[in-house]
Scaffold this motif. Structure first.
Motif, short mmCIF file in Angstrom:
data_model
loop_
_atom_site.label_atom_id
_atom_site.label_comp_id
_atom_site.label_asym_id
_atom_site.label_seq_id
_atom_site.Cartn_x
_atom_site.Cartn_y
_atom_site.Cartn_z
N PRO A 1 36.77 41.65 37.09
CA PRO A 1 36.87 41.41 35.87
C PRO A 1 36.65 39.78 35.65
O PRO A 1 37.10 39.13 34.56
CB PRO A 1 38.50 41.53 35.88
N ILE B 1 35.22 38.29 32.22
CA ILE B 1 36.36 38.05 31.24
C ILE B 1 37.20 37.27 31.60
O ILE B 1 37.51 36.22 30.33
CB ILE B 1 37.07 39.57 31.16
N LYS C 1 37.76 33.92 29.06
CA LYS C 1 38.93 33.59 28.31
C LYS C 1 39.57 32.30 28.66
O LYS C 1 39.86 31.39 27.35
CB LYS C 1 39.97 34.55 28.79
N TRP D 1 36.44 42.83 24.53
CA TRP D 1 37.37 41.69 24.74
C TRP D 1 37.43 40.73 23.20
O TRP D 1 38.66 40.50 22.82
CB TRP D 1 37.04 40.84 25.97
N VAL E 1 40.91 40.26 21.02
CA VAL E 1 41.49 39.07 20.90
C VAL E 1 41.19 38.25 19.66
O VAL E 1 41.76 37.40 19.26
CB VAL E 1 41.29 37.93 22.12
N ASN F 1 42.46 44.36 39.07
CA ASN F 1 41.34 44.12 38.22
C ASN F 1 41.72 44.42 36.61
O ASN F 1 41.83 43.92 35.71
CB ASN F 1 40.38 45.13 38.23
N THR G 1 44.47 41.60 35.59
CA THR G 1 43.94 40.29 35.26
C THR G 1 43.08 40.58 33.79
O THR G 1 43.22 39.70 32.93
CB THR G 1 42.84 39.56 36.11
N ALA G 2 42.46 41.58 33.63
CA ALA G 2 41.59 41.97 32.56
C ALA G 2 42.43 41.96 31.43
O ALA G 2 42.16 41.58 30.14
CB ALA G 2 40.74 43.33 32.57
N ALA H 1 43.84 38.65 30.35
CA ALA H 1 42.71 37.65 30.10
C ALA H 1 42.63 38.11 28.28
O ALA H 1 42.23 37.58 27.69
CB ALA H 1 41.59 37.89 30.57
N THR H 2 43.11 39.30 28.22
CA THR H 2 43.10 39.93 26.73
C THR H 2 44.22 39.58 25.92
O THR H 2 44.67 40.11 24.92
CB THR H 2 42.72 41.42 26.93
N GLU H 3 44.93 38.93 26.47
CA GLU H 3 46.29 38.28 25.81
C GLU H 3 47.37 39.34 25.77
O GLU H 3 48.08 39.19 24.73
CB GLU H 3 45.96 37.50 24.53
N LYS H 4 47.59 40.15 26.73
CA LYS H 4 48.58 41.14 26.97
C LYS H 4 49.75 40.39 27.86
O LYS H 4 49.10 39.77 28.83
CB LYS H 4 48.03 42.44 27.55
N PRO I 1 35.65 39.33 43.77
CA PRO I 1 36.74 38.45 44.40
C PRO I 1 37.57 39.22 45.30
O PRO I 1 37.73 40.19 45.37
CB PRO I 1 37.24 37.99 43.07
N LEU J 1 42.25 37.28 43.32
CA LEU J 1 42.75 38.23 42.23
C LEU J 1 44.36 37.92 42.05
O LEU J 1 44.76 37.62 40.80
CB LEU J 1 42.32 39.58 42.18
N MET K 1 44.86 34.53 40.54
CA MET K 1 44.26 34.45 39.21
C MET K 1 45.15 35.36 38.22
O MET K 1 45.61 34.87 37.14
CB MET K 1 42.75 35.39 39.08
N GLU L 1 47.91 33.08 37.61
CA GLU L 1 47.81 32.23 36.73
C GLU L 1 47.82 32.47 35.27
O GLU L 1 47.93 31.74 34.33
CB GLU L 1 46.44 31.58 37.14
N LEU L 2 47.42 33.79 35.26
CA LEU L 2 47.07 34.20 34.02
C LEU L 2 48.72 34.71 33.30
O LEU L 2 48.69 35.29 32.12
CB LEU L 2 46.20 35.34 33.72
#
Lengths: 183, 131
Positions: free
Chosen positions: A15, A18, A22, A50, A54, B22, B25-26, B29-32, B73, B78, B81, B84-85
């Motif tokens: 991922p 993405i 972000k 994505w 968002v 995966n 993190t996805a 990154a999509t603000e969930k 990665p 991961l 990451m 961090e998210l």
């Protein structure tokens, strides 16, 4: 064709494109365009999904061999102008335009991925410096994606002595005709 | 629409780890808002030592090459990451007790809780995923 900020995500697998996108997007100003360079084939569908999820605008992808160049424009809850520009026309009226100029004030990248045939491109941020390129005697139909940037632009033109200015509402998103590309 | 994604990680292989991290993190990154509940063998995925040497399924050892070639990665990367998210890691207290493990055996920044801790988070999450 270039975005305001470029992100190199070449060689990275899902991922990571993405996740990197972000993070990069967080540092952009509203309205700026991020150009993502990627080789992950899945990134094409993923980045579009994505952006949609968002609330950013996915403009499109250019493929050059294995390289994918994605363009995404940063959006937030754009503030609505208290008093919109008073002269407007519906986007449908541009279908049967007989005279005047269609002025597209979206970013160059957005214009390249699809614009109304014959429209002149001057991004909103460049309007002030390029205002002399527009003929004051003609009707000016200002268009953008949703009618917000064009509202600003129409006010700016009117403030600079343009008499026959119209904001096109709502914008390209509601255009039913074909779009020309310039890629 | 729910803004939460709840994940249960209950297996300890490298494939399981990729599926879990995966998606996590996805989603982050999509603000969930994301939480992972690690239980039974799933605890290996955040165990200080075990996470660096998670096994491939028997007979699939050659796939290690594929991971390297695709530039995927590593699991520790991961995990970092994900943290961090803002992904929340919950270790299952009961499993830890059964296996004689304590919080110090795991990476920093995890919470330890029981099933209810996770259920409380997951009650309004969509989707909830199990690996």
């Amino acid at each position: 064709m270039q975005g305001d900020v470029q992100l190199d995500a070449k060689g990275l697998a899902c991922p990571m494109p993405i996740v990197k996108t972000k993070k990069a997007m967080d540092s952009l100003q509203e309205g700026q365009i991020l150009e993502v360079l990627a080789t992950d084939k899945g990134s094409k569908a993923d980045l579009a999904a994505w952006a949609d999820s968002v609330g950013h605008q996915f403009i499109g992808t250019i493929e050059e061999g294995n390289l994918l160049k994605h363009y995404i424009r940063k959006c937030s809850n754009e503030s609505i102008e208290e008093k919109p520009f008073e002269h407007t026309v519906s986007i449908d009226e541009l279908q049967s335009l007989e005279s005047g100029v269609i002025l597209d004030v979206r970013e160059e990248v957005e214009y390249a991925f699809g614009h109304i045939k014959g429209a002149k491109s001057i991004p909103l941020g460049e309007l002030e410096n390029r205002i002399n390129e527009i003929n004051k005697d003609l009707e000016i139909y200002v268009v953008c994606r949703t009618g917000k940037r064009s509202d600003f632009a129409a006010k700016k033109l009117a403030a600079n002595g343009f008499k026959k200015v119209f904001n096109v509402v709502p914008g390209i998103t509601a255009w039913k005709g074909n779009l020309s590309k310039k890629l | 629409m729910s803004n939460k994604v709840a994940i249960i990680a209950s297996n300890g292989g490298v494939f399981d780890a990729y599926k879990v991290f995966n998606i996590a993190t996805a989603a982050a990154a999509t603000e969930k808002e994301v939480a992972i509940f690690f239980t039974f063998e799933g605890l290996n995925l955040i165990h200080k030592q075990a996470m660096h040497a998670l096994p491939l399924p028997e007979g699939k050892e050659h796939i290690a090459e594929g991971f390297a070639k695709a530039n995927v990665p590593s699991i520790p990367q991961l995990v970092e990451m994900a943290q961090e998210l803002g992904v929340k890691f919950i270790g299952c207290q009961m499993t830890m007790d059964v296996m004689g493990l304590t919080k110090d055996d795991f990476i920093d920044g995890i919470e330890v809780g029981g099933a209810v801790t996770f259920l409380e988070f997951a009650k309004d999450a969509s989707p909830t995923l199990t690996f």
